[in-house]
Scaffold this active site. Structure first.
Site, PDB file in Angstrom:
ATOM      1  N   HIS A 173    -104.549  26.575 -45.022  1.00  0.00           N
ATOM      2  CA  HIS A 173    -103.663  25.610 -45.432  1.00  0.00           C
ATOM      3  C   HIS A 173    -102.358  25.783 -45.879  1.00  0.00           C
ATOM      4  O   HIS A 173    -101.572  25.138 -45.808  1.00  0.00           O
ATOM      5  CB  HIS A 173    -104.544  24.793 -46.408  1.00  0.00           C
ATOM      6  CG  HIS A 173    -104.221  23.433 -46.279  1.00  0.00           C
ATOM      7  ND1 HIS A 173    -102.840  22.697 -45.912  1.00  0.00           N
ATOM      8  CD2 HIS A 173    -105.073  22.144 -46.251  1.00  0.00           C
ATOM      9  CE1 HIS A 173    -102.981  21.258 -45.970  1.00  0.00           C
ATOM     10  NE2 HIS A 173    -104.417  21.063 -46.149  1.00  0.00           N
ATOM     11  N   ASP A 410    -106.133  14.008 -25.708  1.00  0.00           N
ATOM     12  CA  ASP A 410    -106.533  13.963 -24.496  1.00  0.00           C
ATOM     13  C   ASP A 410    -106.237  15.131 -23.849  1.00  0.00           C
ATOM     14  O   ASP A 410    -105.087  15.448 -23.264  1.00  0.00           O
ATOM     15  CB  ASP A 410    -106.193  12.886 -23.731  1.00  0.00           C
ATOM     16  CG  ASP A 410    -106.974  12.665 -22.027  1.00  0.00           C
ATOM     17  OD1 ASP A 410    -107.525  13.754 -21.855  1.00  0.00           O
ATOM     18  OD2 ASP A 410    -106.906  11.565 -21.613  1.00  0.00           O
TER      19      ASP A 410
END
Length: 469
Positions: A173, A410
């Site tokens: 992170h 997508d």
């Protein structure tokens, strides 16, 4: 409940980097926003997609395009392919990308013995079942001079023949926050989906900006304090999963109607009748339900003497376009740029008759206070609040956010049929995203012991019924 995941068969492990020569070797300093993440666990996520084809079709038609588009994406998001460099103290850690040498590990795997539908289900599952489809971040390399070089990201794509695909990510992170990660994934997704099209007709997300790191000045030795804590710990220890025993994870969805019922109740009960946001009221409701679950299981639940005990929730405010530098930090900045805010509510208020109102008011007040203040001036005090949060009973935090659009991914297969923020299992985090059905609901991920998960589910359902009347 899914009890066990058979380890997938590894088909290929390779290294993906930006096209050679497209990114010069680059060093980037860590900012005071990055430094707190040096000692914390990895950020892991999984995206599940329906895919009815065979492994052969997957390897021939899907994987090559996925690799190629990832390479092009890394040309712009190159720190993900680089290393976190940790020199011996007192020199500070930094990010470095070495052209022609650095890359991220990309694994292709196949799973034929695990039910894809059960794996992606919302129902409680042992937290270890998802680890087999998570990539393994390689261990650090330590030079003879004692310089530690940590890989930053690894990816794994796993096919479940005739059923689906899982794209898994594991990253430190310290390199960037969820805003940057979402930006990276959407850029990669757009390139993958547009394969074969005229590049001039493809609408891609804006490019990330790296150049403004040097203008993020530490307002008061904030980063130095985090570095001292990092060095005082075992900095050679590589953060990894420590799986608690008897824990399960489950996903819950609040529909638009249920959220509107909550908002109406809170607004009616509020003294000033002010409308409340979807994020605030959903977070308040889930936090209250979680604390009720944990307190109910505690031996101290009947103690009147602890009624003034204070519970703390950590929220994060995106500082992009909000910091008072000469120029604002742009929305497409690559890195961490979140300010922590601690919401504090007394136990008797958080468990009382108007518990959701108390939590909602406290969250709203904290957000308004942060947005109206000079965040740079308050930064030196952030650590005090975080330490108070860490030392409290049941410290709770948030991973993800509905506004990130994590279901808007997508790759040419349709949107994900499920998304999991895996690292909530390391303790005390609530995963938030938009609902996958596009109905403006909110999806919540929770990790608890199995017995506590049953209690949480019961409390949540009781609350939903209460606010529906």
């Amino acid at each position: 409940m899914v009890a066990h995941l058979q380890p997938p068969k590894i088909i290929e492990t390779c290294h993906i980097s930006p096209p050679k020569g497209t990114v010069p070797s680059t060093t980037l300093p860590l900012t005071f926003f990055d430094a707190p993440w040096l000692s914390l666990p990895l950020a892991d996520s999984l995206f599940f997609f329906s895919y009815q084809n065979s492994t052969e079709s997957f390897l021939q038609d899907f994987v090559p395009n996925l690799k190629h588009s990832l390479s092009i994406t890394l040309q712009h998001f190159f720190p993900y392919a680089g290393k976190l460099i940790i020199p011996p103290r007192p020199d500070p850690p930094y990010l470095h990308y070495n052209d022609g040498q650095d890359s991220l590990v990309f694994t292709v795997a196949e799973s034929t013995e695990t039910d894809f539908d059960q794996l992606k289900s919302d129902s409680p599952k042992d937290i270890s079942v998802l680890h087999g489809v998570l990539p393994k971040l390689p261990p650090p390399h330590v030079s003879p001079e004692g310089i530690q070089m940590r890989p930053i990201m690894a990816m794994q794509v796993t096919i479940f023949p005739g059923a689906g695909i899982c794209i898994g990510n594991s990253a430190t992170h310290v390199v960037a926050d969820g805003v940057t990660f979402s930006h990276f994934m959407k850029y990669w997704m757009s390139l993958t989906k547009s394969s074969g099209k005229d590049p001039a007709t493809v609408l891609l997300p804006s490019l990330p900006i790296h150049s403004c790191r040097n203008m993020i000045k530490d307002p008061g030795e904030v980063g130095a304090g985090h570095l001292e804590r990092f060095w005082s710990q075992n900095s050679a220890k590589h953060s990894s999963h420590v799986t608690p025993e008897n824990m399960v994870r489950a996903t819950f969805t609040l529909s638009r109607k249920q959220i509107d019922n909550l908002k109406s109740w809170v607004t009616e009960q509020s003294e000033n009748q002010s409308p409340v946001s979807t994020f605030v009221v959903t977070l308040a409701f889930i936090w209250v339900s979680l604390i009720k679950t944990l307190v109910q299981d505690s031996e101290t639940k009947a103690n009147e003497e602890d009624k003034d005990e204070v519970f703390h929730l950590m929220i994060n405010v995106d500082c992009r376009n909000r910091l008072k530098y000469t120029q604002p930090i742009p929305q497409t900045y690559f890195g961490n740029c979140m300010a922590p805010g601690i919401v504090s509510v007394k136990k008797h208020d958080l468990l009382g008759e108007k518990c959701v109102l108390a939590a909602s008011d406290a969250i709203t007040a904290r957000i308004k206070d942060m947005l109206s203040s000079d965040l740079l001036k308050t930064a030196p005090r952030w650590g005090q609040g975080v330490r108070k949060w860490v030392m409290s009973h049941y410290p709770t935090s948030i991973a993800g956010a509905p506004k990130l659009g994590l279901y808007d991914m997508d790759f040419g297969l349709g949107k994900p049929c499920k998304m999991e923020i895996v690292h909530i299992e390391t303790g005390g985090s609530i995963a938030f995203s938009e609902s996958r059905d596009g109905s403006n609901g909110v999806e919540i991920g929770i990790a608890l012991e199995k017995k506590k998960m049953d209690v949480f589910d019961s409390i949540l359902q009781q609350g939903i019924k209460k606010f529906a009347t």
